[in-house]
Design an enzyme around this catalytic site. Structure first.
Site, PDB file in Angstrom:
ATOM      1  N   HIS A   1      37.308  27.400  30.159  1.00 25.22           N
ATOM      2  CA  HIS A   1      37.770  28.571  29.390  1.00 25.22           C
ATOM      3  C   HIS A   1      39.227  28.000  29.004  1.00 25.22           C
ATOM      4  CE1 HIS A   1      39.941  32.940  29.092  1.00 25.22           C
ATOM      5  NE2 HIS A   1      38.738  33.486  29.817  1.00 25.22           N
TER       6      HIS A   1
ATOM      7  N   ASP B   1      39.220  25.167  38.303  1.00 28.30           N
ATOM      8  CA  ASP B   1      39.118  26.557  37.769  1.00 28.30           C
ATOM      9  C   ASP B   1      38.627  28.029  38.520  1.00 28.30           C
ATOM     10  OD1 ASP B   1      38.579  28.884  36.614  1.00 28.30           O
ATOM     11  OD2 ASP B   1      39.185  28.813  34.679  1.00 28.30           O
TER      12      ASP B   1
ATOM     13  N   GLN C   1      35.332  31.903  38.516  1.00 24.35           N
ATOM     14  CA  GLN C   1      34.313  32.461  38.493  1.00 24.35           C
ATOM     15  C   GLN C   1      33.312  32.257  39.870  1.00 24.35           C
ATOM     16  OE1 GLN C   1      33.065  35.144  36.681  1.00 24.35           O
ATOM     17  NE2 GLN C   1      34.005  34.250  34.728  1.00 24.35           N
TER      18      GLN C   1
ATOM     19  N   LYS D   1      38.735  40.160  38.927  1.00 26.04           N
ATOM     20  CA  LYS D   1      36.712  39.754  38.609  1.00 26.04           C
ATOM     21  C   LYS D   1      36.320  39.895  40.395  1.00 26.04           C
ATOM     22  CE  LYS D   1      37.976  35.963  35.251  1.00 26.04           C
ATOM     23  NZ  LYS D   1      37.172  36.792  33.761  1.00 26.04           N
TER      24      LYS D   1
ATOM     25  N   CYS E   1      36.130  32.460  25.175  1.00 29.89           N
ATOM     26  CA  CYS E   1      37.527  32.069  25.548  1.00 29.89           C
ATOM     27  C   CYS E   1      37.250  30.434  25.419  1.00 29.89           C
ATOM     28  CB  CYS E   1      38.225  32.569  26.548  1.00 29.89           C
ATOM     29  SG  CYS E   1      38.813  34.610  25.917  1.00 29.89           S
TER      30      CYS E   1
HETATM   31  N1  7TS Z   1      38.850  30.424  33.714  1.00 29.81           N
HETATM   32  C1  7TS Z   1      37.835  31.406  33.635  1.00 29.81           C
HETATM   33  C2  7TS Z   1      36.596  30.297  33.800  1.00 29.81           C
HETATM   34  C3  7TS Z   1      37.602  32.496  33.378  1.00 29.81           C
HETATM   35  O1  7TS Z   1      35.920  32.673  33.886  1.00 29.81           O
HETATM   36  C4  7TS Z   1      38.650  33.357  32.818  1.00 29.81           C
HETATM   37  C5  7TS Z   1      38.277  34.501  32.405  1.00 29.81           C
HETATM   38  C6  7TS Z   1      39.849  32.679  33.073  1.00 29.81           C
HETATM   39  C7  7TS Z   1      40.123  31.690  33.700  1.00 29.81           C
HETATM   40  C8  7TS Z   1      41.312  33.574  32.855  1.00 29.81           C
HETATM   41  O2  7TS Z   1      41.015  34.386  33.882  1.00 29.81           O
HETATM   42  P1  7TS Z   1      42.273  35.381  33.715  1.00 29.81           P
HETATM   43  O3  7TS Z   1      42.273  36.396  34.736  1.00 29.81           O
HETATM   44  O4  7TS Z   1      43.171  34.916  33.378  1.00 29.81           O
HETATM   45  O5  7TS Z   1      42.421  35.974  32.249  1.00 29.81           O
HETATM   46  N2  7TS Z   1      37.556  35.424  32.057  1.00 29.81           N
HETATM   47  C9  7TS Z   1      36.912  35.758  31.219  1.00 29.81           C
HETATM   48  C10 7TS Z   1      35.210  36.294  30.984  1.00 29.81           C
HETATM   49  O6  7TS Z   1      34.847  34.960  30.904  1.00 29.81           O
HETATM   50  N3  7TS Z   1      35.459  37.480  29.740  1.00 29.81           N
HETATM   51  O7  7TS Z   1      36.553  37.842  30.557  1.00 29.81           O
HETATM   52  C11 7TS Z   1      37.127  37.128  30.955  1.00 29.81           C
END
Ligand code: 7TS
Length: 429
Positions: A135, A212, A215, A238, A377
């Site tokens: 990501h 990371d 997920q 999430k 992303c």
């Molecule tokens: N890393 C991964 C693997 C992610 O899926 C996401 C967000 C992030 C980092 C960033 O997380 P945040 O909470 O800091 O924004 N992924 C997604 C997605 O797949 N669709 O919307 C956000």
């Protein structure tokens, strides 16, 4: 002719559908007539009543700023905020609560490490290893660090099936490798990466490892000590908690040695006109007023997940995802990105020859089905797969096989509608 077995679902592996009653937002009709089918959980999940109630209780009864007021509400808030930290610690198997830094999310946690640890440890000519499936949150901060420091960014490539080519790691790792930053689960391919093995190899080469886990922590049981992770970041939103709260786990020894990142209130021990001394961990990395109520609600989300059992959540999602994977392949011309069902967590991204992913998402929305479309992303990953965009259905503990059936039915209808005129469906029937 070979008889293809039609996909079936093993209901004994599913969570009870009555669990949906805990989620008020799911009980609604969209576009006047369609029950909401929420399949955009990899972007952000929904919250159960139990979490919303805790937020309400905090704001109606207990809320005040933490760690400063000598009064009843501040003491209550502080106690609950620290209790939430303890819940997070236990949930991911960290040794000490001082290793749990509350952040605003995964992105903030990774940036903290890239800035604080990165600027102190990475010099010109050093190497940073990421993967092709990251990501942007676990890519751009390392690109920025490489730009600031003159370090070199390297990528573990992926196979056409969306698996890491792990053999290349041993050649990519050199004595100049400072950090390996890798997603435990891809937000597009769903691949579950072998992070324990990656960590073992990186450590043998003297590099630290950042996972990371945006997920994975919401879906798969996680133990940072078993993985051997040096840093691990994830987001509350999430995993049934509010937005604005996330977690950075860091091994105490590393966090201790790192310079403070954001400067301001709470992160100091003493300030003079010309200098300061930093606070102890984890306050050193929690400058300013933190997301108090969201952190307490994250604790409530963890309570909820533990009550259901993360192993049951994982089994439910795996069964749904396998079913969705097999049924979606019934749609002529549909291409699923990434790993086979046994190597993936609960999401499926796909493309159709026609129409564009955004049109698919819009047509699904017209039938009440929420999915995400675009590059999610992960631009370099889409470049690698030679596609501009994909459509993603991502599951959580409240999704049902009937929702998967509807998704497949509507995707099939979209496919038929956009089939070039005069061309017959492959294979007939
Ligand atoms: N890393 C991964 C693997 C992610 O899926 C996401 C967000 C992030 C980092 C960033 O997380 P945040 O909470 O800091 O924004 N992924 C997604 C997605 O797949 N669709 O919307 C956000």
């Amino acid at each position: 002719m070979l008889e293809l077995k039609s996909p079936t679902i093993d209901r004994s592996k599913l969570l009870p559908a009555s669990l949906r009653d805990d989620f008020p937002i799911l009980q609604q009709i969209v576009h006047d007539e369609h029950p909401l089918v929420f399949l955009d959980n990899a972007a952000s999940t929904q919250r159960p009543r139990q979490v919303i109630e805790v937020l309400r209780r905090v704001y109606e009864r207990d809320y005040a700023n933490v760690h400063r007021g000598i009064h009843t509400l501040s003491e209550r808030s502080t106690e609950q905020y620290e209790e939430a930290r303890e819940k997070v610690r236990a949930f991911i198997g960290a040794e000490k609560p001082t290793e749990i830094v509350f952040t605003s999310g995964t992105t903030a946690g990774i940036n903290l490490v890239a800035r604080s640890w990165g600027d102190a440890n990475v010099k010109a000519g050093d190497e940073i290893i990421v993967t092709t499936m990251e990501h942007h949150s676990n890519l751009v901060p390392w690109q920025q660090l490489a730009e600031r420091s003159g370090a070199v960014l390297k990528h573990i490539p992926i196979t056409d099936d969306g698996l890491l080519v792990l053999d290349t790691l041993d050649t990519l790792l050199t004595e100049r490798t400072k950090i390996v930053a890798v997603a435990s689960v891809s937000n597009v391919l769903g691949t579950i990466n072998p992070v324990t093995e990656i960590t073992r190899r990186a450590h043998a080469a003297g590099a630290v490892v950042l996972i990371d886990a945006a997920q994975s922590v919401p879906h798969l049981a996680t133990n940072v000590r078993e993985i051997g992770a040096d840093f691990l970041a994830f987001s509350g939103h999430k995993m049934l908690a509010p937005t604005g709260i996330g977690v950075l786990f860091g091994r105490e020894e590393l966090l201790d040695a790192m310079p403070a990142f954001l400067g301001g209130g709470s992160m100091i021990n003493r300030v003079w006109e010309d200098r300061f001394t930093p606070a102890e961990l984890p306050a050193k990395f929690e400058a300013g007023t933190p997301p108090i109520a969201p952190a307490i609600a994250l604790g409530a989300a963890i309570d909820y997940l533990k009550l259901i059992g993360l192993e049951n959540v994982q089994r439910h999602e795996h069964e749904l995802c396998r079913y969705a994977y097999e049924r979606l392949l019934e749609v002529d011309g549909l291409r699923i990105l990434g790993a086979p069902p046994d190597r993936r967590a609960g999401l499926v991204s796909f493309t159709l020859p026609e129409p564009h992913a955004h049109d698919i998402a819009q047509l699904l929305d017209e039938r009440g089905i929420a999915v995400r479309a675009g590059h999610h992303c992960t631009w370099p990953l889409h470049d690698r797969l030679k596609i501009a965009a994909s459509t993603r259905a991502s599951f959580y503990l409240y999704n049902t096989p009937a929702e998967v059936d509807l998704l497949v039915e509507v995707v099939g209808e979209i496919r038929e509608r956009f089939r070039p005129k005069g061309r017959k469906r492959r294979g007939g029937s």
